[in-house]
Design a protein around this motif. Structure first.
Motif, PDB file in Angstrom:
ATOM      1  N   ASP A  32       0.868  -1.180   0.000  1.00  0.00           N
ATOM      2  CA  ASP A  32       0.000   0.000   0.000  1.00  0.00           C
ATOM      3  C   ASP A  32       0.901   1.224   0.000  1.00  0.00           C
ATOM      4  OD1 ASP A  32      -1.682   2.185   0.654  1.00  0.00           O
ATOM      5  OD2 ASP A  32      -3.085   0.866   1.691  1.00  0.00           O
ATOM      6  N   ARG A  57      -0.477   4.467   2.197  1.00  0.00           N
ATOM      7  CA  ARG A  57      -0.396   4.384   3.657  1.00  0.00           C
ATOM      8  C   ARG A  57       0.933   3.807   4.157  1.00  0.00           C
ATOM      9  NH1 ARG A  57      -5.917   1.522   5.419  1.00  0.00           N
ATOM     10  NH2 ARG A  57      -5.374   0.149   3.656  1.00  0.00           N
ATOM     11  N   TYR A  82       2.163   0.662   4.009  1.00  0.00           N
ATOM     12  CA  TYR A  82       2.142  -0.661   4.627  1.00  0.00           C
ATOM     13  C   TYR A  82       3.104  -1.605   3.905  1.00  0.00           C
ATOM     14  CZ  TYR A  82      -1.927   0.606   7.415  1.00  0.00           C
ATOM     15  OH  TYR A  82      -2.766   1.195   8.316  1.00  0.00           O
ATOM     16  N   ARG A 114       4.804  -0.330   9.011  1.00  0.00           N
ATOM     17  CA  ARG A 114       4.459   0.851   8.209  1.00  0.00           C
ATOM     18  C   ARG A 114       5.653   1.801   8.181  1.00  0.00           C
ATOM     19  NH1 ARG A 114      -1.065   3.411   9.692  1.00  0.00           N
ATOM     20  NH2 ARG A 114      -0.043   3.684  11.703  1.00  0.00           N
ATOM     21  N   GLU A 138      -5.522 -11.749   3.802  1.00  0.00           N
ATOM     22  CA  GLU A 138      -6.566 -11.877   4.815  1.00  0.00           C
ATOM     23  C   GLU A 138      -6.015 -11.601   6.213  1.00  0.00           C
ATOM     24  OE1 GLU A 138      -8.877 -15.679   6.422  1.00  0.00           O
ATOM     25  OE2 GLU A 138      -9.397 -15.183   4.349  1.00  0.00           O
ATOM     26  N   ASN A 171      -5.154  -7.792   6.602  1.00  0.00           N
ATOM     27  CA  ASN A 171      -6.313  -6.930   6.839  1.00  0.00           C
ATOM     28  C   ASN A 171      -6.764  -6.991   8.289  1.00  0.00           C
ATOM     29  OD1 ASN A 171      -6.380  -6.110   4.159  1.00  0.00           O
ATOM     30  ND2 ASN A 171      -7.780  -7.732   3.534  1.00  0.00           N
ATOM     31  N   GLN A 172      -6.710  -8.182   8.905  1.00  0.00           N
ATOM     32  CA  GLN A 172      -7.073  -8.292  10.314  1.00  0.00           C
ATOM     33  C   GLN A 172      -6.068  -7.568  11.195  1.00  0.00           C
ATOM     34  OE1 GLN A 172      -8.737 -11.899  12.065  1.00  0.00           O
ATOM     35  NE2 GLN A 172      -8.573 -12.918  10.075  1.00  0.00           N
ATOM     36  N   ILE A 210      -4.183  -5.000  10.418  1.00  0.00           N
ATOM     37  CA  ILE A 210      -4.322  -3.549  10.260  1.00  0.00           C
ATOM     38  C   ILE A 210      -5.549  -3.032  10.998  1.00  0.00           C
ATOM     39  CG2 ILE A 210      -4.802  -1.734   8.569  1.00  0.00           C
ATOM     40  CD1 ILE A 210      -3.020  -3.251   6.594  1.00  0.00           C
ATOM     41  N   SER A 211      -6.638  -3.791  10.967  1.00  0.00           N
ATOM     42  CA  SER A 211      -7.883  -3.303  11.573  1.00  0.00           C
ATOM     43  C   SER A 211      -7.938  -3.518  13.076  1.00  0.00           C
ATOM     44  CB  SER A 211      -9.090  -3.979  10.911  1.00  0.00           C
ATOM     45  OG  SER A 211      -9.030  -5.382  11.067  1.00  0.00           O
ATOM     46  N   THR A 212      -7.359  -4.627  13.580  1.00  0.00           N
ATOM     47  CA  THR A 212      -7.478  -4.928  15.014  1.00  0.00           C
ATOM     48  C   THR A 212      -6.151  -5.179  15.714  1.00  0.00           C
ATOM     49  OG1 THR A 212      -7.712  -7.333  14.702  1.00  0.00           O
ATOM     50  CG2 THR A 212      -9.714  -5.993  14.549  1.00  0.00           C
TER      51      THR A 212
END
Length: 482
Positions: free
Chosen positions: A119, A122, A124, A165, A276, A279-280, A282-284
Motif C-alpha cells: 500500500d 499508507r 504498509y 508501516r 486476509e 487486513n485483520q 491492520i484493523s485490530t
C-alpha cells in the motif's frame, strides 16, 4: 549452493524453440572469417543480442522495473541477555563484593530480511513474523537507497505474517492477486535480500501447491517453488510474470540447515492468505481464528478394527463440546472426519491445519464416516478462545494471563497454555508462576488448550497443582497454587 537455470534461458527455450538452435548454427569461428555467411554479423560481446532475425528476445527486465522498487530490505536489532560466565555473576551482592561492574550482561543482535510494499499511500509493508520477532527497532531500506524507521502494526506467528508501516512519499507497491488461480508449472520470480547482499532476483516455477506437514511452521498452505530462496529472502516477494504478488517468501528446505542455502525447495505464503491476515492485523492488531469445538485423535490399528474402518485415514472425534458449531451441525463423538472443504484429512493435524486457516464465520463442509455410512455436515466456525485472565478462572491464578500456545510449537508436539504475563506481587506471582511458563497439566490431568483449562476449573477444585514446563531446558515440575 547449486545454481538453478536462469529464467530467461528457460523461457527462451519454451517460447522461441528452434530459434536457439538457429543462433547456434549461425555462430562463426573468429579464426575463419571467410566462412562467414553473407548476412549481417551478430554483435560480438558478453550476453545475448536484443533481437535475432528481427525477433526480440524475451526479458523479465520491463516487469522487474515495476516490481523491484516495491521490495525493501529490513534490518532489525534486539538486545539479548547473555548467560553469565560464573553461576553467581548475576547476584548483586556477589558483583559488589568482587568489584564487578553492574553492567547488564547483554549483546545486541542484528538480523536481516525482506519486505513488500503493498500500500503505497499508507506505507504498509508485508513481511514475515520471524523477520521482526523480538525486535526493538526495525529499519527499512528502499530500493532508491532511503532508510527509514518502521512502525510495528501487528504480526501473526501462526501464519508467519507481519505488517509494518513506513512514513515515506513516492512509494511503489505491488498489487496482490488471488493466489488460488496459480497452477503447478506457472513461472514465478522471487525478489529479496539473500545473505544481506542487496536486492536480488531469482526465477523458477511453481513446484507444488497446498504444501503442509512441515514441522515448526505453524498453519501451512504453502506455495512450493524452485526459485532460489535463501536466508535474507524471508518476507520478500514471489510474483507472477505480470509483476503481481502471488506469495510472500518464508522458508526453505535443506537437510543441512538453512545456512547451507537453497537446493530448489522453497516455500511462500499464498497472497490470498497473507492478504486476509494483513487486513485483520491492520484493523485490530490481532488475528481471530475459528473453531469447530471438537477434540480428535489419530486412528490406531485397534480403533480402525473396532470401528470396522477400511483404512486408518481420518480424524476420530472423541469429544463434541455443547453449544459449539460441531454440536449444532450434528457431529458426534465416534464420527471419523475424512475431508474438510474438499481437502483430504489423513490425521487430526491436517484437520487442525484446515480449521486454523479458515476465517471466523466460514462454513466448513465435512465428509464424515458414521456406522458405515458417509455423511456431509456443514458447521460454521465460531471464534476461538485465545486469552484468559487468571482472576476470572480462579482467585489463586489472579495476576496471570494465559494465552493459546503458538501453532508452530504445537507442530513440534507440544500442548498446553502459555503464561503470557504476570503482574508483580500478584497472587499468581507469589505462588511462583512465571511469565512464559507452559501449563500442561491441572491436578495431574492433561491440559490441551485454553478451553480445556477453563472447563477444568469450572468446578473450582479445592486443590490446584499445575504441571509446568519452564525455560529453555524444558524443565518439568509441579506448582501448588494457594
Amino acid at each position: 549452493m547449486r545454481p538453478i537455470p536462469q529464467f530467461a534461458s528457460m523461457l527462451l527455450a519454451a517460447m522461441v524453440g528452434g530459434l536457439v538452435v538457429a543462433c547456434m548454427r549461425d555462430e562463426v569461428p573468429l579464426a575463419d572469417p571467410i566462412a562467414a555467411p553473407a548476412r549481417a554479423a551478430l554483435p560480438i560481446g558478453g550476453g545475448l543480442p536484443a533481437a535475432v532475425d528481427g525477433q526480440p528476445l524475451p526479458s523479465l527486465a520491463p516487469m522487474l522495473e515495476q516490481v523491484t522498487p516495491a521490495v525493501v530490505n529490513i534490518y532489525t536489532t534486539q538486545r539479548i541477555r547473555v548467560r553469565a560466565t560464573h553461576p553467581l555473576a548475576d547476584d548483586p551482592f556477589f558483583r559488589r563484593f568482587f568489584g564487578m561492574p553492574n553492567i547488564p550482561q547483554e549483546r545486541v543482535a542484528q538480523s536481516l530480511g525482506s519486505g513488500v510494499i503493498v500500500d503505497a499511500e499508507r506505507g504498509y509493508v508485508l513481511t514475515n513474523h520471524h523477520v521482526i520477532e523480538g525486535a526493538e527497532s526495525v529499519s527499512v531500506t528502499l530500493a532508491d537507497g532511503r532508510t527509514l524507521e518502521a512502525e510495528f502494526i501487528g504480526s501473526d506467528p501462526d501464519t508467519d505474517v507481519a505488517v509494518i508501516r513506513i512514513p515515506a512519499e513516492d512509494l511503489s507497491a505491488i498489487p496482490l492477486v488471488d493466489s488460488n488461480a496459480l497452477r503447478v508449472g506457472d513461472f514465478v520470480v522471487a525478489v529479496g535480500n539473500p545473505f544481506g547482499l542487496g536486492q536480488t532476483v531469482t526465477s523458477g516455477i511453481v513446484s507444488a501447491l497446498g504444501r503442509s506437514g512441515l514441522r515448526g511452521l505453524g498453519y501451512q498452505n504453502f506455495i512450493q517453488t524452485d526459485a532460489s530462496i535463501n536466508p535474507g529472502n524471508s518476507g520478500g516477494a514471489l510474483v507472477n510474470l505480470r509483476g503481481e504478488l502471488v506469495g510472500v517468501n518464508t522458508a526453505i528446505f535443506n537437510p543441512g540447515g538453512s545456512r547451507e542455502g537453497n537446493i530448489g525447495i522453497g516455500f511462500a505464503i499464498p497472497s490470498s492468505l497473507a492478504s486476509e491476515v494483513m487486513n485483520q492485523l491492520i484493523s485490530t492488531g490481532t488475528v481471530q481464528r475459528g473453531t469447530l469445538g471438537i477434540q480428535t485423535r489419530r486412528i490406531t490399528p485397534e480403533i480402525a478394527q473396532a470401528l470396522n474402518l477400511g483404512s486408518r485415514r481420518g480424524a476420530l472425534v472423541t469429544e463434541v463440546r455443547d453449544g459449539t458449531p460441531a454440536a449444532e451441525s450434528g457431529l458426534r463423538a465416534g464420527d471419523v472426519i475424512v475431508s474438510a472443504n474438499g481437502q483430504r484429512v489423513d490425521e487430526p493435524a491436517a484437520l487442525h491445519n484446515i480449521e486454523g486457516l479458515l476465517p471466523v464465520g466460514r462454513e466448513v463442509v465435512l465428509e464424515v464416516l458414521r456406522d458405515g455410512r458417509t455423511l456431509s455436515l456443514s458447521p460454521i466456525l465460531q471464534p476461538r478462545l485465545t486469552l484468559l485472565e487468571g482472576a476470572r478462572l480462579d482467585p489463586r491464578l489472579a495476576g496471570a494471563t494465559f494465552v493459546e500456545l503458538d501453532e508452530r510449537y504445537r507442530q513440534q508436539g507440544l500442548s498446553g497454555v502459555r503464561v503470557s504475563a504476570i503482574e508483580p506481587n500478584s497472587r499468581a506471582a507469589r505462588n511462583g508462576l512465571r511469565e512464559d511458563d507452559l501449563v500442561v497439566q491441572l491436578n495431574r490431568r492433561n491440559v490441551a488448550d485454553l478451553e480445556g483449562l477453563r472447563r477444568a476449573l469450572d468446578d473450582a477444585p479445592p486443590q490446584m497443582i499445575l504441571g509446568l514446563v519452564r525455560g529453555r531446558g524444558a524443565i518439568r515440575g509441579e506448582l501448588a497454587m494457594r
